[in-house]
Motif scaffolding. Structure first.
Motif, PDB file in Angstrom:
ATOM      1  N   PRO A   1     -10.973 -21.839  19.240  1.00 27.46           N
ATOM      2  CA  PRO A   1     -11.451 -23.206  18.966  1.00 27.46           C
ATOM      3  C   PRO A   1     -11.120 -24.188  20.080  1.00 27.46           C
ATOM      4  O   PRO A   1     -11.736 -25.247  20.162  1.00 27.46           O
ATOM      5  CB  PRO A   1     -10.699 -23.588  17.676  1.00 27.46           C
ATOM      6  N   CYS A   2     -10.172 -23.825  20.967  1.00 25.39           N
ATOM      7  CA  CYS A   2      -9.775 -24.732  22.036  1.00 25.39           C
ATOM      8  C   CYS A   2     -10.554 -24.458  23.322  1.00 25.39           C
ATOM      9  O   CYS A   2     -11.236 -25.332  23.845  1.00 25.39           O
ATOM     10  CB  CYS A   2      -8.273 -24.623  22.293  1.00 25.39           C
ATOM     11  N   CYS A   3     -10.465 -23.225  23.831  1.00 25.25           N
ATOM     12  CA  CYS A   3     -11.047 -22.921  25.147  1.00 25.25           C
ATOM     13  C   CYS A   3     -12.345 -22.144  25.074  1.00 25.25           C
ATOM     14  O   CYS A   3     -12.984 -21.883  26.103  1.00 25.25           O
ATOM     15  CB  CYS A   3     -10.038 -22.157  25.993  1.00 25.25           C
ATOM     16  N   ASN A   4     -12.731 -21.722  23.871  1.00 28.10           N
ATOM     17  CA  ASN A   4     -13.989 -21.005  23.625  1.00 28.10           C
ATOM     18  C   ASN A   4     -14.026 -19.611  24.256  1.00 28.10           C
ATOM     19  O   ASN A   4     -15.099 -19.027  24.410  1.00 28.10           O
ATOM     20  CB  ASN A   4     -15.197 -21.829  24.093  1.00 28.10           C
ATOM     21  N   GLN A   5     -12.870 -19.070  24.610  1.00 27.05           N
ATOM     22  CA  GLN A   5     -12.803 -17.688  25.093  1.00 27.05           C
ATOM     23  C   GLN A   5     -12.791 -16.747  23.889  1.00 27.05           C
ATOM     24  O   GLN A   5     -12.308 -17.109  22.810  1.00 27.05           O
ATOM     25  CB  GLN A   5     -11.543 -17.482  25.930  1.00 27.05           C
TER      26      GLN A   5
ATOM     27  N   THR B   1      -6.080 -14.948  24.394  1.00 29.68           N
ATOM     28  CA  THR B   1      -5.271 -14.358  25.474  1.00 29.68           C
ATOM     29  C   THR B   1      -5.474 -15.069  26.805  1.00 29.68           C
ATOM     30  O   THR B   1      -4.926 -14.647  27.821  1.00 29.68           O
ATOM     31  CB  THR B   1      -5.621 -12.866  25.641  1.00 29.68           C
ATOM     32  N   PHE B   2      -6.266 -16.145  26.813  1.00 32.08           N
ATOM     33  CA  PHE B   2      -6.542 -16.872  28.051  1.00 32.08           C
ATOM     34  C   PHE B   2      -5.350 -17.771  28.388  1.00 32.08           C
ATOM     35  O   PHE B   2      -5.021 -18.697  27.650  1.00 32.08           O
ATOM     36  CB  PHE B   2      -7.813 -17.703  27.900  1.00 32.08           C
ATOM     37  N   ASP B   3      -4.680 -17.484  29.522  1.00 32.67           N
ATOM     38  CA  ASP B   3      -3.483 -18.235  29.899  1.00 32.67           C
ATOM     39  C   ASP B   3      -3.775 -19.705  30.187  1.00 32.67           C
ATOM     40  O   ASP B   3      -2.875 -20.549  30.118  1.00 32.67           O
ATOM     41  CB  ASP B   3      -2.835 -17.599  31.132  1.00 32.67           C
ATOM     42  N   GLY B   4      -5.038 -20.010  30.521  1.00 32.06           N
ATOM     43  CA  GLY B   4      -5.382 -21.402  30.811  1.00 32.06           C
ATOM     44  C   GLY B   4      -5.758 -22.214  29.591  1.00 32.06           C
ATOM     45  O   GLY B   4      -6.136 -23.383  29.711  1.00 32.06           O
ATOM     46  N   CYS B   5      -5.636 -21.643  28.390  1.00 31.50           N
ATOM     47  CA  CYS B   5      -5.942 -22.369  27.149  1.00 31.50           C
ATOM     48  C   CYS B   5      -4.915 -23.485  26.962  1.00 31.50           C
ATOM     49  O   CYS B   5      -3.709 -23.221  26.857  1.00 31.50           O
ATOM     50  CB  CYS B   5      -5.917 -21.415  25.974  1.00 31.50           C
ATOM     51  N   SER B   6      -5.373 -24.716  26.913  1.00 34.21           N
ATOM     52  CA  SER B   6      -4.426 -25.847  26.882  1.00 34.21           C
ATOM     53  C   SER B   6      -3.578 -25.856  25.615  1.00 34.21           C
ATOM     54  O   SER B   6      -2.393 -26.217  25.658  1.00 34.21           O
ATOM     55  CB  SER B   6      -5.190 -27.171  27.021  1.00 34.21           C
TER      56      SER B   6
ATOM     57  N   ALA C   1      -5.591 -23.380  13.946  1.00 37.02           N
ATOM     58  CA  ALA C   1      -4.662 -23.978  14.903  1.00 37.02           C
ATOM     59  C   ALA C   1      -4.247 -22.943  15.946  1.00 37.02           C
ATOM     60  O   ALA C   1      -3.733 -21.868  15.610  1.00 37.02           O
ATOM     61  CB  ALA C   1      -3.422 -24.499  14.173  1.00 37.02           C
ATOM     62  N   VAL C   2      -4.454 -23.264  17.213  1.00 39.49           N
ATOM     63  CA  VAL C   2      -4.149 -22.334  18.300  1.00 39.49           C
ATOM     64  C   VAL C   2      -2.676 -22.427  18.650  1.00 39.49           C
ATOM     65  O   VAL C   2      -2.172 -23.503  19.007  1.00 39.49           O
ATOM     66  CB  VAL C   2      -5.011 -22.635  19.535  1.00 39.49           C
TER      67      VAL C   2
END
Length: 621
Positions: free
Chosen positions: A366-370, A382-387, A294-295
């Protein structure tokens, strides 16, 4: 009713709360509880008492969920429930009440107490003359379930005399023959009693002699005096738990003297001469079926998917493994065997791994694949655009500010429609909410909640803590804001923060960097919210505040908000403590105060005052 199970009670009307509690009770009665006894007794019941004090669940014996297929029977003596206790101090109070009753009866003999297992089955009354068995029902009237006796129900006790007891199934038989078909032994027993036409499984169990009616008075058990009971309570409860081959859910303690029993009597729900000490800390071995990641705001949390397992009265299917380091060190993954318990019989908790596996830990979010990063024992995106990070940040903010309605699914819908920051959520319009897919009523309620949040007074340290900065929770935020104003935090250096007691060099650096990055957000929030500022230590020393040099502890149920009382006391110069120490000046008590803090205050010579006395003292300043 299922929709209410995870709903905060303050969102429910009295009617909905009543329905929820009745649902919990009904599910327990048929052997498929959805929450533990401790959660029902210690979380939900106090709320029901406050809001609907005359509710039947609080004042009446609750009947089993038995269909009225058979003859109704009026019990010769009312069959009551057993009052519950979870703390050692509750048993001590019970003993004192019994001893007081004996003293008032001029009974000088040392009172003895009987300690028996609390069987987890179906309460029943047995009438010897015609070999009839009846359920407890509502305590006054029960249903005829004598067909069980005719089909092989085994009597454990003296069948020549009337008696009351519990219908149970042997645990070994249940585990080997019935576990795949029935969720819990109580579920199986309730099903037996609920049908004239027995199932094949019921017929087999009765024929095998595995279903018993155990008479309470015939259970062999220790009898001890009050001192022995208190000194050996845990051992006696553990002994009772394993003394019979059935599932138990606590220990029943009752005074033996008949005159004392009669004198103490009962109310409409339970006898005053008897109490049930509930079991806690049950441990189970559970097989892991998989892992979900869970992110969240600051880390990606592993959640173990479990083979459904009954533990302390509830069916457990998931448990958090807290962080990736835990998964790695314990070898957690599909096929692993873990031991677990329920902390306070509420929250599932992993104790350790019995059989480990080679764990699979994500290298990408698991969400943004970064790519993920390891930070101490945790992996983080650490990706700020991860929803999912955006959803977690907004949800956490409103949760810290105690704003309702902003649950994960609601916030997910907002983020999916482009409302990814707090400023965009606070400025959202009714039409924009409709365009997100919310209904008219839900859109109106969300706007109302936003307006309530912006208008009611909110402590500045809660606003700072709501940003989810690592190592800057409520306590640390309050400590920081005693030294610097919230709107001056952009001037805070790592060295300044490091000089404040409780902040280390490493956390000081990361916290100041995070504050700098989010200062625009902080400025926005204090511009739209009704901020209560934390009194600063430097300013306190310049002015002699009314409660300077006083240390106060608040305990018990207050008529006011405890957090508001704390904020007010601190603004007047007092130090508010969580526990009584030798430096405490006043222990301020509300209703339903436990013995621990009272006894500590008396032992340390701390003055004890009521909420009303404290309020009068404050008003006079």
């Amino acid at each position: 009713m299922q929709q209410y199970v995870n709903t905060p009670t303050d969102l429910l009307s009295n009617e909905q709360l009543s329905q929820l509690m009745q649902y919990f009770n009904d599910q327990y009665r048929v052997g498929t509880p959805v929450i533990s006894d401790a959660a029902f007794d210690l979380i939900y019941t106090p709320i029901l008492k406050k809001r609907i004090p005359n509710h039947p669940l609080l004042t009446k014996v609750q009947p089993e969920s038995i269909n009225a297929l058979n003859t109704r029977y009026e019990h010769k003596q009312v069959m009551l429930s057993t009052n519950k206790a979870y703390e050692h101090s509750d048993i001590e109070s019970f003993i004192l009440r019994c001893q007081k009753a004996a003293s008032e009866l001029c009974i000088n003999d040392d009172l003895l107490f009987r300690v028996t297992p609390k069987l987890d089955g179906l309460a029943a009354s047995y009438i010897a003359i015609d070999k009839k068995i009846y359920t407890r029902g509502d305590g006054k009237y029960g249903n005829d379930i004598s067909h069980l006796y005719a089909n092989g129900l085994t009597i454990i006790g003296n069948a020549d005399r009337d008696a009351v007891g519990e219908i149970v199934v042997q645990q070994d038989y249940f585990n080997s023959m019935l576990k795949e078909q029935f969720a819990h032994p109580r579920n199986f027993v309730a099903g037996l009693a609920n049908s004239i036409n027995l199932s094949d499984a019921g017929k087999m169990a009765l024929k095998a002699g595995a279903v018993h009616l155990v008479f309470f008075k015939n259970i062999e058990c220790p009898c001890v005096n009050g001192k022995q009971l208190l000194d050996n309570l845990d051992d006696l409860c553990e002994q009772a738990k394993h003394s019979l081959p059935y599932v138990t859910d606590g220990t029943v303690i009752e005074v033996i003297n008949d005159k004392v029993k009669s004198y103490m009597s009962h109310n409409e729900r339970h006898n005053h001469w008897q109490i049930a000490k509930k079991s806690v800390g049950e441990i189970a071995e559970v097989r892991v079926q998989g892992v979900e990641w869970a992110v969240g705001r600051n880390k990606i949390t592993p959640v173990l998917l479990l083979e459904p397992t009954w533990l302390s009265g509830a069916l457990i299917k998931r448990v958090t493994a807290h962080h990736a380091g835990n998964v790695k060190s314990l070898g957690l993954g599909e096929g692993a065997l873990i031991s677990m318990t329920r902390s306070g019989e509420i929250i599932p908790k992993i104790i350790g791994a019995i059989e480990s596996v080679a764990p699979s830990i994500p290298t990408h979010c698991p969400c943004c694949n970064q790519p993920v990063q390891w930070v101490n024992d945790a992996i983080t995106c650490t990706f700020d655009g991860c929803s999912e990070r955006q959803v977690s940040a907004i949800e956490y903010h409103f949760a810290v500010l105690k704003a309702d309605l902003f649950g994960r699914q609601t916030v997910r819908r907002m983020v999916a429609n482009g409302y990814t920051s707090l400023s965009s959520v606070y400025s959202i319009t009714y039409e924009q909410l409709l365009s997100c897919g919310f209904g008219e009523v839900q859109a109106k309620n969300l706007l109302d909640e936003i307006n309530k949040t912006t208008n009611r007074p909110i402590n500045d340290y809660l606003i700072l803590a709501s940003l989810g900065i690592h190592a800057l929770g409520k306590g640390s935020s309050k400590k920081l804001l005693k030294h610097i104003e919230i709107d001056e935090l952009n001037e805070l250096s790592a060295n300044q923060l490091n000089s404040i007691d409780g902040f280390g060099e490493l956390t000081a650096s990361s916290i100041t960097s995070a504050i700098t990055e989010r200062f625009e957000q902080i400025s926005y929030l204090i511009s739209i919210l009704n901020v209560i500022r934390t009194p600063m230590i430097a300013k306190r020393s310049d002015v002699e505040l009314p409660l300077n040099r006083l240390s106060i502890v608040f305990t018990g149920k207050m008529t006011q908000s405890r957090s508001d009382m704390t904020s007010e006391a601190e603004s007047l110069g007092a130090v508010v403590q969580s526990g009584v120490t030798k430096t405490t000046t006043y222990l301020v008590i509300g209703e339903n105060v436990g013995a621990t803090k009272i006894n500590a205050a008396k032992a340390k010579g701390v003055e004890i005052i009521s909420e009303a006395e404290y309020t009068q003292m404050i008003s006079a300043l």
